[in-house]
Design a protein around this motif. Structure first.
Motif, PDB file in Angstrom:
ATOM      1  N   ARG A  40     -12.745 127.354  50.975  1.00  0.00           N
ATOM      2  CA  ARG A  40     -11.613 128.275  51.022  1.00  0.00           C
ATOM      3  C   ARG A  40     -11.621 129.270  49.867  1.00  0.00           C
ATOM      4  O   ARG A  40     -10.718 130.116  49.785  1.00  0.00           O
ATOM      5  N   SER A  44      -9.002 132.691  52.807  1.00  0.00           N
ATOM      6  CA  SER A  44      -7.717 131.998  52.755  1.00  0.00           C
ATOM      7  C   SER A  44      -6.989 131.979  54.097  1.00  0.00           C
ATOM      8  O   SER A  44      -5.901 131.421  54.188  1.00  0.00           O
ATOM      9  N   LEU A  46      -5.346 134.168  55.469  1.00  0.00           N
ATOM     10  CA  LEU A  46      -4.025 134.689  55.114  1.00  0.00           C
ATOM     11  C   LEU A  46      -3.598 135.788  56.091  1.00  0.00           C
ATOM     12  O   LEU A  46      -4.352 136.734  56.333  1.00  0.00           O
ATOM     13  N   ALA A  56      -1.222 130.725  55.762  1.00  0.00           N
ATOM     14  CA  ALA A  56      -2.526 130.651  55.112  1.00  0.00           C
ATOM     15  C   ALA A  56      -3.041 129.228  55.155  1.00  0.00           C
ATOM     16  O   ALA A  56      -2.368 128.313  55.653  1.00  0.00           O
ATOM     17  N   GLN A  58      -4.756 125.983  52.688  1.00  0.00           N
ATOM     18  CA  GLN A  58      -4.360 125.370  51.425  1.00  0.00           C
ATOM     19  C   GLN A  58      -4.697 126.279  50.255  1.00  0.00           C
ATOM     20  O   GLN A  58      -5.861 126.603  50.018  1.00  0.00           O
ATOM     21  N   PRO A  59      -3.700 126.719  49.479  1.00  0.00           N
ATOM     22  CA  PRO A  59      -3.995 127.593  48.349  1.00  0.00           C
ATOM     23  C   PRO A  59      -4.430 126.809  47.116  1.00  0.00           C
ATOM     24  O   PRO A  59      -3.979 125.687  46.876  1.00  0.00           O
ATOM     25  N   SER A  60      -5.292 127.419  46.332  1.00  0.00           N
ATOM     26  CA  SER A  60      -5.652 126.876  45.026  1.00  0.00           C
ATOM     27  C   SER A  60      -4.565 127.289  44.034  1.00  0.00           C
ATOM     28  O   SER A  60      -3.741 128.175  44.334  1.00  0.00           O
ATOM     29  N   GLN A  63      -4.574 130.964  43.601  1.00  0.00           N
ATOM     30  CA  GLN A  63      -4.016 131.688  44.738  1.00  0.00           C
ATOM     31  C   GLN A  63      -2.495 131.599  44.775  1.00  0.00           C
ATOM     32  O   GLN A  63      -1.827 132.538  45.203  1.00  0.00           O
ATOM     33  N   VAL A  64      -1.934 130.466  44.329  1.00  0.00           N
ATOM     34  CA  VAL A  64      -0.475 130.348  44.237  1.00  0.00           C
ATOM     35  C   VAL A  64       0.077 131.432  43.322  1.00  0.00           C
ATOM     36  O   VAL A  64       1.045 132.126  43.650  1.00  0.00           O
ATOM     37  N   HIS A  67      -0.138 134.832  44.999  1.00  0.00           N
ATOM     38  CA  HIS A  67       0.902 135.015  46.006  1.00  0.00           C
ATOM     39  C   HIS A  67       2.222 135.402  45.350  1.00  0.00           C
ATOM     40  O   HIS A  67       2.960 136.254  45.855  1.00  0.00           O
ATOM     41  N   GLU A  91      -1.204 122.184  43.223  1.00  0.00           N
ATOM     42  CA  GLU A  91      -0.353 123.181  43.872  1.00  0.00           C
ATOM     43  C   GLU A  91       1.082 123.072  43.364  1.00  0.00           C
ATOM     44  O   GLU A  91       1.734 124.087  43.067  1.00  0.00           O
ATOM     45  N   HIS A 135       1.643 126.840  54.814  1.00  0.00           N
ATOM     46  CA  HIS A 135       0.219 126.524  54.905  1.00  0.00           C
ATOM     47  C   HIS A 135       0.013 125.076  55.309  1.00  0.00           C
ATOM     48  O   HIS A 135       0.857 124.207  55.087  1.00  0.00           O
TER      49      HIS A 135
END
Length: 237
Positions: A40, A44, A46, A56, A58-60, A63-64, A67, A91, A135
């Motif tokens: 990922r 993403s 997204l 999206a 799963q954000p890293s 990426q959180v 966002h 997260e 997500h």
């Protein structure tokens, strides 16, 4: 005579301690390798599905933060449920640091949704702060189902428009057990078959009065052997 020993029970996962260097390294490894985060890193899945909602995978932690800064996200809806695994702990930490509310709302990609989950989704969309992002792991199946519910229940768009959120455009594949989500939506469409669209029974009324979750599930599983089983290949949860 050979003595058979019982299979050992799977040990419960012990959460890594983010306050220690070793625990943080283990959490990062669980995110990147155990949860396939490396796949990922550059993708993403997204999509902005309304002025105030994104979907999206799963954000890293990075990426959180992105966002929050780029899109002003105030709420992240985690459709995987709370966990002791590194991907979740990192997260949660990142959301707290970025001032984002993390909502844990678990749904399943290989089962028909419960009435409680459907009405719970309606209530969730009514109370959270926007803009929001939801997500799952891949951003395809659970995020797709919830995007359908968001469009249908919160934005009040026509059913056929809403159900486009559960499609291959977002990498949803229905030729495995994830097709159970399509079967759920098909059951509603089939119930209204032959009626003018403007005379369809309201979705939530159908869910409350007519939706037979087990019957939809049994019918799908009865024909499942004829389908291509991709769940293990795709790593669906």
């Amino acid at each position: 005579m050979v003595k058979l020993t019982p299979k050992s029970k799977k040990r419960p996962h012990v959460a890594p301690d983010l306050s220690t260097p070793g625990g943080r390294r283990r959490a990062r490894a669980e995110l990147v390798w155990g949860d396939h985060g490396f796949l990922r890193a550059a993708f993403s899945n997204l999509h902005q599905i309304s002025p105030d909602m994104w979907r999206a995978n799963q954000p890293s932690p990075r990426q959180v933060v992105a966002h929050a800064k780029a899109r002003g996200i105030r709420t992240i809806i985690n459709l995987r449920g709370a966990s002791t695994k590194g991907y979740y702990l990192l997260e949660k930490e990142a959301c707290e640091a970025a001032g984002i509310v993390l909502e844990d709302f678990q749904v399943f990609s290989r089962d028909t949704p419960t009435r409680e989950a459907i009405f719970g989704a309606r209530d969730l969309f009514e109370r959270i702060a926007y803009p929001a992002l939801m997500h799952c792991k891949s951003g395809a199946d659970r995020a797709g189902l919830m995007a359908v519910l968001y469009k249908l229940l919160h934005e009040k768009v026509p059913f056929e428009e809403a159900r486009q959120q559960l499609s291959f455009k977002y990498l949803h594949v229905k030729h495995g057990k994830t097709g159970m989500l399509d079967a759920f939506l098909d059951a509603y469409a089939n119930y209204n078959s032959g009626r003018p669209v403007d005379n369809w029974k309201p979705f939530l009324d159908w869910v409350a009065e007519d939706y037979d979750r087990q019957a939809v599930k049994d019918a799908f599983l009865g024909s499942f052997g004829k389908k291509v089983q991709l769940d293990r290949i795709l790593g669906r949860e």
